[in-house]
Scaffold this motif. Structure first.
Motif, mmCIF file in Angstrom:
data_model
loop_
_atom_site.group_PDB
_atom_site.id
_atom_site.type_symbol
_atom_site.label_atom_id
_atom_site.label_comp_id
_atom_site.label_asym_id
_atom_site.label_seq_id
_atom_site.Cartn_x
_atom_site.Cartn_y
_atom_site.Cartn_z
ATOM 1 N N UNK A 222 -6.151 19.230 -12.881
ATOM 2 C CA UNK A 222 -6.340 17.780 -13.008
ATOM 3 C C UNK A 222 -7.532 17.488 -13.917
ATOM 4 N N UNK A 223 -8.605 18.241 -13.726
ATOM 5 C CA UNK A 223 -9.806 18.043 -14.539
ATOM 6 C C UNK A 223 -9.507 18.250 -16.021
ATOM 7 N N UNK A 224 -8.775 19.311 -16.353
ATOM 8 C CA UNK A 224 -8.493 19.589 -17.769
ATOM 9 C C UNK A 224 -7.541 18.553 -18.365
ATOM 10 N N UNK B 7 0.040 17.250 -15.570
ATOM 11 C CA UNK B 7 -0.631 18.084 -14.567
ATOM 12 C C UNK B 7 0.256 19.255 -14.186
ATOM 13 N N UNK B 8 1.561 19.010 -14.050
ATOM 14 C CA UNK B 8 2.506 20.081 -13.723
ATOM 15 C C UNK B 8 2.503 21.164 -14.801
ATOM 16 N N UNK B 9 2.462 20.756 -16.069
ATOM 17 C CA UNK B 9 2.403 21.731 -17.166
ATOM 18 C C UNK B 9 1.093 22.506 -17.137
ATOM 19 N N UNK B 10 -0.007 21.817 -16.857
ATOM 20 C CA UNK B 10 -1.310 22.494 -16.790
ATOM 21 C C UNK B 10 -1.341 23.505 -15.651
ATOM 22 N N UNK C 241 0.811 -1.206 0.000
ATOM 23 C CA UNK C 241 0.000 0.000 0.000
ATOM 24 C C UNK C 241 0.848 1.262 0.000
ATOM 25 N N UNK C 242 1.937 1.256 0.760
ATOM 26 C CA UNK C 242 2.822 2.414 0.826
ATOM 27 C C UNK C 242 3.555 2.633 -0.488
ATOM 28 N N UNK C 243 4.014 1.551 -1.114
ATOM 29 C CA UNK C 243 4.694 1.668 -2.408
ATOM 30 C C UNK C 243 3.739 2.190 -3.485
ATOM 31 N N UNK C 244 2.505 1.715 -3.460
ATOM 32 C CA UNK C 244 1.497 2.173 -4.410
ATOM 33 C C UNK C 244 1.187 3.652 -4.200
ATOM 34 N N UNK C 245 1.089 4.059 -2.939
ATOM 35 C CA UNK C 245 0.821 5.472 -2.637
ATOM 36 C C UNK C 245 1.962 6.364 -3.119
ATOM 37 N N UNK C 246 3.194 5.886 -3.039
ATOM 38 C CA UNK C 246 4.338 6.687 -3.470
ATOM 39 C C UNK C 246 4.324 6.946 -4.971
ATOM 40 N N UNK C 247 3.893 5.973 -5.779
ATOM 41 C CA UNK C 247 3.875 6.210 -7.222
ATOM 42 C C UNK C 247 2.595 6.921 -7.663
ATOM 43 N N UNK C 248 1.544 6.862 -6.843
ATOM 44 C CA UNK C 248 0.270 7.464 -7.226
ATOM 45 C C UNK C 248 0.080 8.880 -6.707
ATOM 46 N N UNK C 249 0.956 9.372 -5.826
ATOM 47 C CA UNK C 249 0.758 10.684 -5.191
ATOM 48 C C UNK C 249 1.895 11.636 -5.500
ATOM 49 N N UNK C 250 1.542 12.914 -5.557
ATOM 50 C CA UNK C 250 2.559 13.949 -5.724
ATOM 51 C C UNK C 250 2.037 15.251 -5.139
ATOM 52 N N UNK C 251 2.940 15.999 -4.480
ATOM 53 C CA UNK C 251 2.594 17.295 -3.915
ATOM 54 C C UNK C 251 2.950 18.391 -4.910
ATOM 55 N N UNK C 252 2.099 19.415 -4.982
ATOM 56 C CA UNK C 252 2.336 20.573 -5.841
ATOM 57 C C UNK C 252 2.224 21.835 -4.990
ATOM 58 N N UNK C 253 3.069 22.808 -5.282
ATOM 59 C CA UNK C 253 3.098 24.042 -4.498
ATOM 60 C C UNK C 253 2.084 25.047 -5.021
ATOM 61 N N UNK C 254 0.842 24.630 -5.050
ATOM 62 C CA UNK C 254 -0.283 25.497 -5.414
ATOM 63 C C UNK C 254 -1.466 25.094 -4.556
#
Length: 197
Positions: A52-54, A151-154, A30-43
């Motif tokens: 994300x929607x677009x 998502x980062x580019x958007x 579960x922890x390994x899956x969360x690491x590849x599925x999650x990312x923090x953004x400074x916004x």
């Protein structure tokens, strides 16, 4: 002789089954899956949620539900069915369609965490109306890395549009020496040339 044949048969079975076992991907924790599925953004969430929607819409997902308060977005990609044949049930169809869920949460005022979950839904149907559905989670880190780059580019584009929109609108200069009834210099010179004749 029977023992030699049995031993040879077992060795042959083991030799052919080893590559199949090696081809299976190890199951992620579960922890390994969360690491590849999650990312923090400074916004903030007000920027990351529409980004994300677009991106999901740009990638061909049809948005099934979206709620900014909870931060949950679900979508389904388009798919085509194909005709199948099963010896027990006869003809049927099989359809593979990608499904995504995204969870956007505020970590702080200017940091949001995005977690994506991609799944390949497989639906099978038979001629007699029987249906079955399976889901295969996508655990390939490259798929999530690619999504987060988009998502980062958007987010970058949205921030650039926001910063250029409100603060940098050109304001026409006002000169107190020019009255509203005064004419441009070129028009005044033309009038003076006409009076000399």
């Amino acid at each position: 002789m029977k023992r030699i044949f049995s031993a040879a048969l077992m060795m042959g079975c083991m030799a052919f089954s080893a590559p199949v076992e090696a081809a299976k991907k190890p199951k992620l924790s579960g922890l390994e899956l969360q690491q590849i599925q999650s990312k923090d953004f400074e916004v903030g969430k007000d920027v990351s949620f529409p980004a994300v929607m677009s991106v999901l819409q740009d990638e061909g997902y049809r948005i099934l539900s979206a709620d900014k308060d909870t931060g949950l977005i679900t979508g389904q990609g388009s798919s085509k069915g194909k005709l199948t044949y099963n010896i027990l049930w006869g003809f049927g169809n099989k359809k593979r369609s990608p499904v995504v869920s995204a969870f956007i949460e505020s970590v702080s005022e200017n940091v949001s965490r995005i977690r994506l979950s991609f799944v390949m839904a497989v639906t099978k149907g038979g001629i007699y109306g029987q249906r079955s559905a399976d889901e295969e989670p996508i655990t390939d880190a490259a798929a999530y890395t690619d999504a987060f780059e988009k998502i980062s580019k958007a987010i970058f584009v949205r921030q650039a549009m926001d910063s250029s929109g409100a603060g940098n609108v050109p304001v026409p200069a006002t000169d107190s020496s020019i009255s509203p009834t005064s004419q441009p210099v070129a028009a005044t010179k033309a009038e003076n040339a006409g009076q000399d004749n």
